[in-house]
Design a protein around this motif. Structure first.
Motif, PDB file in Angstrom:
ATOM      1  N   GLU A  26      -2.463  -2.519  -4.022  1.00 46.17           N
ATOM      2  CA  GLU A  26      -3.495  -2.083  -3.192  1.00 46.17           C
ATOM      3  C   GLU A  26      -3.231  -2.080  -1.391  1.00 46.17           C
ATOM      4  OE1 GLU A  26      -3.859  -4.957  -5.084  1.00 46.17           O
ATOM      5  OE2 GLU A  26      -3.971  -3.837  -6.775  1.00 46.17           O
ATOM      6  N   ARG A  27      -2.786  -3.225  -1.271  1.00 45.37           N
ATOM      7  CA  ARG A  27      -2.354  -3.373   0.326  1.00 45.37           C
ATOM      8  C   ARG A  27      -1.163  -2.059   0.700  1.00 45.37           C
ATOM      9  NH1 ARG A  27      -1.073  -9.052   1.906  1.00 45.37           N
ATOM     10  NH2 ARG A  27      -0.872  -7.890   3.815  1.00 45.37           N
ATOM     11  N   PHE A  28      -0.434  -1.806  -0.229  1.00 46.83           N
ATOM     12  CA  PHE A  28       0.611  -0.883   0.072  1.00 46.83           C
ATOM     13  C   PHE A  28       0.052   0.347   0.238  1.00 46.83           C
ATOM     14  CE2 PHE A  28       3.721   2.418  -1.029  1.00 46.83           C
ATOM     15  CZ  PHE A  28       4.656   2.090  -0.524  1.00 46.83           C
ATOM     16  N   VAL A  29      -1.343   0.688  -0.597  1.00 47.63           N
ATOM     17  CA  VAL A  29      -1.842   1.948  -0.340  1.00 47.63           C
ATOM     18  C   VAL A  29      -2.764   2.027   1.028  1.00 47.63           C
ATOM     19  CG1 VAL A  29      -3.761   3.499  -1.053  1.00 47.63           C
ATOM     20  CG2 VAL A  29      -2.041   2.682  -2.673  1.00 47.63           C
ATOM     21  N   ARG A  30      -3.125   0.977   1.215  1.00 52.94           N
ATOM     22  CA  ARG A  30      -4.161   0.563   2.531  1.00 52.94           C
ATOM     23  C   ARG A  30      -3.118   0.809   3.746  1.00 52.94           C
ATOM     24  NH1 ARG A  30      -6.928  -3.518   0.015  1.00 52.94           N
ATOM     25  NH2 ARG A  30      -5.980  -5.102   1.237  1.00 52.94           N
ATOM     26  N   ALA A  31      -1.976   0.343   3.812  1.00 55.13           N
ATOM     27  CA  ALA A  31      -0.815   0.355   4.866  1.00 55.13           C
ATOM     28  C   ALA A  31      -0.482   1.889   4.937  1.00 55.13           C
ATOM     29  CB  ALA A  31       0.456  -0.322   4.433  1.00 55.13           C
ATOM     30  N   THR A  32      -0.187   2.561   3.828  1.00 53.16           N
ATOM     31  CA  THR A  32       0.182   3.885   3.984  1.00 53.16           C
ATOM     32  C   THR A  32      -1.106   4.757   4.528  1.00 53.16           C
ATOM     33  OG1 THR A  32       1.326   4.005   1.644  1.00 53.16           O
ATOM     34  CG2 THR A  32       0.753   5.805   2.483  1.00 53.16           C
ATOM     35  N   ALA A  33      -2.471   4.288   4.321  1.00 47.05           N
ATOM     36  CA  ALA A  33      -3.492   5.097   4.885  1.00 47.05           C
ATOM     37  C   ALA A  33      -3.559   4.773   6.614  1.00 47.05           C
ATOM     38  CB  ALA A  33      -4.831   4.639   4.452  1.00 47.05           C
ATOM     39  N   ALA A  34      -3.026   3.763   6.742  1.00 48.71           N
ATOM     40  CA  ALA A  34      -2.922   3.428   8.180  1.00 48.71           C
ATOM     41  C   ALA A  34      -1.930   4.096   9.073  1.00 48.71           C
ATOM     42  CB  ALA A  34      -2.817   1.800   8.462  1.00 48.71           C
ATOM     43  N   TRP A  35      -0.807   4.478   8.217  1.00 51.29           N
ATOM     44  CA  TRP A  35       0.112   5.180   8.914  1.00 51.29           C
ATOM     45  C   TRP A  35       0.256   6.513   8.816  1.00 51.29           C
ATOM     46  CZ3 TRP A  35       3.858   2.891  12.058  1.00 51.29           C
ATOM     47  CH2 TRP A  35       3.720   1.527  12.291  1.00 51.29           C
ATOM     48  N   ILE A  36      -0.266   7.237   7.922  1.00 57.64           N
ATOM     49  CA  ILE A  36      -0.035   8.741   7.844  1.00 57.64           C
ATOM     50  C   ILE A  36      -1.276   9.419   8.550  1.00 57.64           C
ATOM     51  CG2 ILE A  36      -0.609  10.639   6.205  1.00 57.64           C
ATOM     52  CD1 ILE A  36       0.746   9.010   4.136  1.00 57.64           C
ATOM     53  N   GLU A  37      -0.999  10.006   9.610  1.00 59.79           N
ATOM     54  CA  GLU A  37      -2.029  10.783  10.447  1.00 59.79           C
ATOM     55  C   GLU A  37      -3.161  11.539   9.517  1.00 59.79           C
ATOM     56  OE1 GLU A  37      -2.221  14.271  13.465  1.00 59.79           O
ATOM     57  OE2 GLU A  37      -0.453  12.935  13.591  1.00 59.79           O
ATOM     58  N   GLY A  38      -4.347  11.272   9.770  1.00 58.78           N
ATOM     59  CA  GLY A  38      -5.383  12.109   8.955  1.00 58.78           C
ATOM     60  C   GLY A  38      -5.575  11.342   7.533  1.00 58.78           C
ATOM     61  N   ALA A  39      -5.057  10.334   7.327  1.00 63.22           N
ATOM     62  CA  ALA A  39      -5.248   9.607   5.800  1.00 63.22           C
ATOM     63  C   ALA A  39      -6.251   8.681   6.230  1.00 63.22           C
ATOM     64  CB  ALA A  39      -3.967   9.033   5.280  1.00 63.22           C
ATOM     65  N   ASP A  40      -6.780   8.321   4.770  1.00 62.52           N
ATOM     66  CA  ASP A  40      -7.801   7.316   4.677  1.00 62.52           C
ATOM     67  C   ASP A  40      -7.773   6.638   3.503  1.00 62.52           C
ATOM     68  OD1 ASP A  40      -9.508   8.504   2.932  1.00 62.52           O
ATOM     69  OD2 ASP A  40     -10.454   9.892   4.564  1.00 62.52           O
ATOM     70  N   GLU A  41      -8.494   5.859   3.101  1.00 59.64           N
ATOM     71  CA  GLU A  41      -8.364   4.746   1.920  1.00 59.64           C
ATOM     72  C   GLU A  41      -8.521   5.948   0.488  1.00 59.64           C
ATOM     73  OE1 GLU A  41      -9.160   0.758   1.786  1.00 59.64           O
ATOM     74  OE2 GLU A  41      -8.648   0.419   3.841  1.00 59.64           O
ATOM     75  N   THR A  42      -9.357   6.891   0.703  1.00 63.49           N
ATOM     76  CA  THR A  42      -9.583   7.685  -0.195  1.00 63.49           C
ATOM     77  C   THR A  42      -8.387   8.616  -0.560  1.00 63.49           C
ATOM     78  OG1 THR A  42     -10.850   9.364   1.054  1.00 63.49           O
ATOM     79  CG2 THR A  42     -12.084   7.748  -0.029  1.00 63.49           C
ATOM     80  N   THR A  43      -7.686   9.123   0.529  1.00 60.34           N
ATOM     81  CA  THR A  43      -6.643  10.057   0.321  1.00 60.34           C
ATOM     82  C   THR A  43      -5.399   9.366  -0.015  1.00 60.34           C
ATOM     83  OG1 THR A  43      -6.123  10.310   2.683  1.00 60.34           O
ATOM     84  CG2 THR A  43      -7.846  11.789   1.612  1.00 60.34           C
ATOM     85  N   ALA A  44      -5.140   8.250   0.736  1.00 56.27           N
ATOM     86  CA  ALA A  44      -3.685   7.559   0.553  1.00 56.27           C
ATOM     87  C   ALA A  44      -3.365   7.453  -0.887  1.00 56.27           C
ATOM     88  CB  ALA A  44      -3.903   6.085   1.243  1.00 56.27           C
ATOM     89  N   PRO A  45      -4.059   7.041  -1.882  1.00 56.79           N
ATOM     90  CA  PRO A  45      -3.566   6.819  -3.027  1.00 56.79           C
ATOM     91  C   PRO A  45      -3.017   7.933  -3.656  1.00 56.79           C
ATOM     92  CG  PRO A  45      -5.771   5.929  -3.208  1.00 56.79           C
ATOM     93  CD  PRO A  45      -5.503   6.545  -1.792  1.00 56.79           C
TER      94      PRO A  45
END
Length: 131
Positions: A72-91
């Motif tokens: 879950e935190r891996f996905v949240r970290a991804t959301a923080a680093w990908i421009e335009g991503a958020d916790e709904t798109t990061a998974p």
């Protein structure tokens, strides 16, 4: 034999339904940088050998993780680093990249990769393990 960069981009773009190869490339770089921080030794090197050189370097020179992130935190970290991503798109971003990585890795290497990661990453790679 390493994957060709164009093929990797195309596969991730298709799985992630990205509008452009640039979007897919950003997702690949972020997810591999985070993944590389969790893998060590021979497993990380073997996976890098199966990736195009340009993204293999991202996996081999990761940010240092203080502790393994649960999925879950891996996905949240991804959301923080990908421009335009958020916790709904990061998974979807994570699954698109890690699904292609799992295909390139093959079953034996994937088994060894999953042994180095916290429980639950099997689902992110699209390879749910029986409980």
């Amino acid at each position: 034999m390493p994957a060709h960069e164009d093929a990797l981009l195309r596969q991730v773009q298709e799985r992630g339904a990205y509008a452009s190869p640039d979007e897919a490339e950003r997702a690949i770089r972020v997810v591999l940088a985070l993944l590389g921080a969790h893998l060590v030794g021979e497993v990380r090197s073997e996976l890098a050998e199966r990736l195009p050189e340009t993204v293999a370097t991202v996996l081999l020179n990761p940010l240092q993780a203080r502790e393994p992130l649960p999925p879950e935190r891996f996905v949240r970290a991804t959301a923080a680093w990908i421009e335009g991503a958020d916790e709904t798109t990061a998974p979807s971003d994570v699954r698109a990249v890690l699904g292609v990585v799992a295909d390139l890795a093959g079953d034996d290497l994937m088994s060894r990769i999953l042994l180095q990661l916290p429980v639950g990453y099997d689902v992110l790679f699209g390879r749910p393990q029986p409980v």
